[in-house]
Design a protein around this motif. Structure first.
Motif, PDB file in Angstrom:
ATOM      1  N   GLY A  64       0.781  -1.241   0.000  1.00  0.00           N
ATOM      2  CA  GLY A  64       0.000   0.000   0.000  1.00  0.00           C
ATOM      3  C   GLY A  64       0.809   1.285   0.000  1.00  0.00           C
ATOM      4  O   GLY A  64       0.238   2.372  -0.083  1.00  0.00           O
ATOM      5  N   VAL A  65       2.144   1.190   0.093  1.00  0.00           N
ATOM      6  CA  VAL A  65       2.961   2.410   0.091  1.00  0.00           C
ATOM      7  C   VAL A  65       2.972   3.012  -1.320  1.00  0.00           C
ATOM      8  O   VAL A  65       3.396   2.359  -2.275  1.00  0.00           O
ATOM      9  N   VAL A  66       2.456   4.273  -1.444  1.00  0.00           N
ATOM     10  CA  VAL A  66       2.337   4.921  -2.751  1.00  0.00           C
ATOM     11  C   VAL A  66       2.777   6.385  -2.645  1.00  0.00           C
ATOM     12  O   VAL A  66       2.411   7.075  -1.704  1.00  0.00           O
ATOM     13  N   ASP A  67       3.562   6.821  -3.630  1.00  0.00           N
ATOM     14  CA  ASP A  67       4.012   8.210  -3.692  1.00  0.00           C
ATOM     15  C   ASP A  67       3.922   8.638  -5.156  1.00  0.00           C
ATOM     16  O   ASP A  67       4.726   8.201  -5.991  1.00  0.00           O
ATOM     17  N   ALA A  68       2.942   9.506  -5.468  1.00  0.00           N
ATOM     18  CA  ALA A  68       2.659   9.870  -6.866  1.00  0.00           C
ATOM     19  C   ALA A  68       3.838  10.585  -7.531  1.00  0.00           C
ATOM     20  O   ALA A  68       4.175  10.302  -8.688  1.00  0.00           O
ATOM     21  N   ASP A  69       4.471  11.519  -6.809  1.00  0.00           N
ATOM     22  CA  ASP A  69       5.610  12.252  -7.384  1.00  0.00           C
ATOM     23  C   ASP A  69       6.772  11.313  -7.677  1.00  0.00           C
ATOM     24  O   ASP A  69       7.420  11.387  -8.725  1.00  0.00           O
ATOM     25  N   LYS A  70       7.010  10.420  -6.721  1.00  0.00           N
ATOM     26  CA  LYS A  70       8.099   9.457  -6.879  1.00  0.00           C
ATOM     27  C   LYS A  70       7.829   8.536  -8.077  1.00  0.00           C
ATOM     28  O   LYS A  70       8.751   8.150  -8.803  1.00  0.00           O
ATOM     29  N   ALA A  71       6.557   8.197  -8.297  1.00  0.00           N
ATOM     30  CA  ALA A  71       6.187   7.316  -9.418  1.00  0.00           C
ATOM     31  C   ALA A  71       6.618   7.935 -10.748  1.00  0.00           C
ATOM     32  O   ALA A  71       7.135   7.239 -11.629  1.00  0.00           O
TER      33      ALA A  71
ATOM     34  N   ASN B 173       9.074  10.093 -11.223  1.00  0.00           N
ATOM     35  CA  ASN B 173      10.537  10.042 -11.305  1.00  0.00           C
ATOM     36  C   ASN B 173      11.041   8.650 -11.652  1.00  0.00           C
ATOM     37  O   ASN B 173      11.956   8.484 -12.459  1.00  0.00           O
ATOM     38  N   LEU B 174      10.423   7.628 -11.017  1.00  0.00           N
ATOM     39  CA  LEU B 174      10.870   6.249 -11.254  1.00  0.00           C
ATOM     40  C   LEU B 174      10.518   5.782 -12.665  1.00  0.00           C
ATOM     41  O   LEU B 174      11.283   5.053 -13.297  1.00  0.00           O
TER      42      LEU B 174
END
Length: 320
Positions: free
Chosen positions: A165-172, A174-175
């Motif tokens: 469940g760990v989600v980070d939209a900004d990081k997504a 970048n990745l």
């Protein structure tokens, strides 16, 4: 997409452990064996209930239930029944061990078991494996695999994936960009980047990364992996992608391939049906029918399985 896991085996209620224990003893006592009785009881109980039956059987009759079953049954039918009687994590450990034992390695089995697990599930398997075989799973796996494939599996086994469940939209974003730069945007492929992102991100985060990837490159992550990788790396990466998008579709495809062509891959067929029966085998059945336009029940019925072995598999599927 929403993923609703529907099992085919649920706790039996009411549950009379003593009656089940006696019925199993009766099915194996004297001349001949009542295989249908064994199937009827064991496929309609959860693994937790089967463990209770096993303990009661030992207490009541001072006999080992698994030893008795093995002495009465044979072949693939015996294999499925013993699998049903084994605690799930222990069974997966046995399957991993078998995939790495002897000459050669069954990479496909390693991919199916390891690449589809959350971090929490992986920790359980790692602890149980070392407990059972007195050897770290990572150590044995490293001696049986090589290259970037070995590094990917090592990351997964080490348990570096973010919690469920760990989600980070900004990081997504970048990745996704990092994946693009490591693959399509350059000559050759930087497998290290793919390994790091695919092994560290939670499945929910990966789903977001794949959406961002499509926005960025105009291609799906599957298309990119197909262009960038082959062999076991391709299979491992695709397993992660498929399990992120639809675990049921991943296992439906595995089941189809296990029964397709000449002969049957009984190990895979058995493992998926036994292991997923209390998790999402109902959902897998629906996906199988959607993808292949036929029921999983009919596929198993028409496969090269036979006799009690076929009966126990179709019983676990929940009938027609």
């Amino acid at each position: 997409m929403d993923y609703t896991p529907v099992p085919t085996v649920v706790p039996s209620t009411p549950f009379d452990v003593s009656a089940d224990s006696q019925a199993l003893r009766g099915a194996m006592k004297g001349f001949g064996t009542d295989e249908q009785e064994i199937i009827d009881i064991l496929t309609a109980r959860t693994n937790s209930q089967r463990q209770q039956i096993r303990q009661r059987y030992e207490a009541e009759f001072e006999r080992n239930l698994i030893d008795d079953l093995k002495s009465e049954l044979g072949g693939k039918f015996e294999d499925v029944i013993v699998a049903l009687m084994t605690p799930p994590v222990e069974y997966l450990c046995e399957q991993l061990r078998a995939a790495m034992d002897g000459v050669g390695t069954n990479e496909s089995t390693l991919v199916e078991i390891l690449c589809t697990k959350s971090n929490e599930e992986m920790h359980e398997i790692v602890a149980a494996y070392e407990d059972k075989y007195d050897r770290p799973l990572a150590e044995q796996m490293c001696s049986e695999t090589s290259g970037y494939f070995r590094r990917l599996l090592t990351l997964i086994i080490t348990g570096v994936r973010d919690p469920i469940g760990v989600v980070d939209a900004d990081k997504a974003k970048n990745l996704a960009s990092e994946l693009y730069e490591a693959g399509e945007a350059k000559f050759g492929t930087d497998e290290e980047v793919f390994n790091r992102i695919m092994a560290h991100s939670s499945f929910a985060q990966l789903r977001l990364i794949f959406e961002e990837y499509k926005e960025l490159s105009g291609q799906t992550i599957e298309q990119a992996i197909k262009h960038e990788m082959d062999g076991e790396m391709h299979e491992a990466m695709m397993a992660i992608v498929e399990c992120v998008q639809s675990p049921a579709a991943f296992f439906a495809n595995r089941l189809y391939n296990a029964m397709d062509g000449m002969g049957t891959d009984d190990e895979t067929l058995m493992r998926i049906i036994v292991c997923r029966s209390e998790i999402d085998l109902g959902t897998i059945k629906d996906e199988f029918e959607r993808i292949y336009n036929r029921t999983l029940f009919s596929a198993v019925t028409d496969s090269e399985t036979s006799g009690d072995y076929k009966r126990v598999l179709t019983a676990l599927l929940g009938g027609a």
